[in-house]
Design an enzyme around this catalytic site. Sequence first.
Site, short mmCIF file in Angstrom:
data_model
loop_
_atom_site.label_atom_id
_atom_site.label_comp_id
_atom_site.label_asym_id
_atom_site.label_seq_id
_atom_site.Cartn_x
_atom_site.Cartn_y
_atom_site.Cartn_z
N GLY A 146 29.34 18.86 0.69
CA GLY A 146 29.55 17.48 1.13
C GLY A 146 29.04 16.47 0.12
O GLY A 146 29.68 15.43 -0.12
N ASP A 147 27.89 16.76 -0.49
CA ASP A 147 27.36 15.88 -1.53
C ASP A 147 28.30 15.84 -2.73
O ASP A 147 28.50 14.80 -3.35
CB ASP A 147 25.98 16.37 -1.98
CG ASP A 147 25.04 16.62 -0.81
OD1 ASP A 147 25.13 15.87 0.17
OD2 ASP A 147 24.24 17.56 -0.88
#
Length: 301
Positions: free
Chosen positions: A250-251
């Site tokens: 997600g990052d």
Amino acid sequence: MIYTVTFNPSIDYIVRMPRLEPGAINRVTYEDILPGGKGINVSIVLSNLGHESCALGFVAGFTGAEIVRLMQTSGAKSDFIQVAEGMSRINMKIKAAEETEINGIGPKILDSDIEALYARLDALKPGDTLVIAGSVPSMLPSDMYERIMGRLDGRGINIVVDAERDLLVKVLGYHPFLIKPNNHELGAIFGVELATRDDVVPYARKLQEKGARNVLISMAGEGAVLVPESGDVIMSEAPKGTVVNSVGAGDSMVAGFLAGYQESDGDYATAFKMGVAIGSASAFSAKLATRPEVEALLKTL
């Protein structure tokens, strides 16, 4: 310039073993040490993509020094506040038949340390981007997100927020440039279950009504959805591949979106495509993805 904030960075000690047996001696088959934290991941991926950023946050002790060294090794810049008491945490991630995590505490952060962070943030200029990601540790005020965004409000800084529930909802009035919940986090805000790409769209629009400009929703194997401020909706299936490590995916999507946004002079479709590619490339890799891995996936989208 892109800046990231990680309130409680860590050294992540990652081990693999066939199985974990409590009360017995367990021998690992693989080990690695990486700097940890959502904002740190964003900065490292940006560096891997050839984009400059600066990681901010708090570090302390020998583990804090190692975080700084590892950031330098990755090619990512940092300007952490050195905290006097305690040490940066060590998080142990055990990958066996089931995944187990043991997370450390982190250093004691004083009011003077918080003021030092504010001073760094006060130096941001119009057009800069700030990524605030992750939870707020117990040694900090619970409203740190709001304090930072209130302090920077009206200064022309694009703020990206990647946080859960109240941390996210309470800052929407400051009109963050981008928020990135996953479908489960988005559903938890409204008390619903969101399983398909079509499901998430009306709830993303609800967050826009509360103040968010652009809403990017990651959905693991279901792909991703972007509801930009232009009003249209952009969707993508998940690229094909074998998930090796979902930590940081997600990052990576946030970093990819920002890189694509810069490279395309603000084209949301290009930014979204880059975000999906880098998020998936990191999930398909033992470490955070590099530019060649992303370029290969982009050809499949």
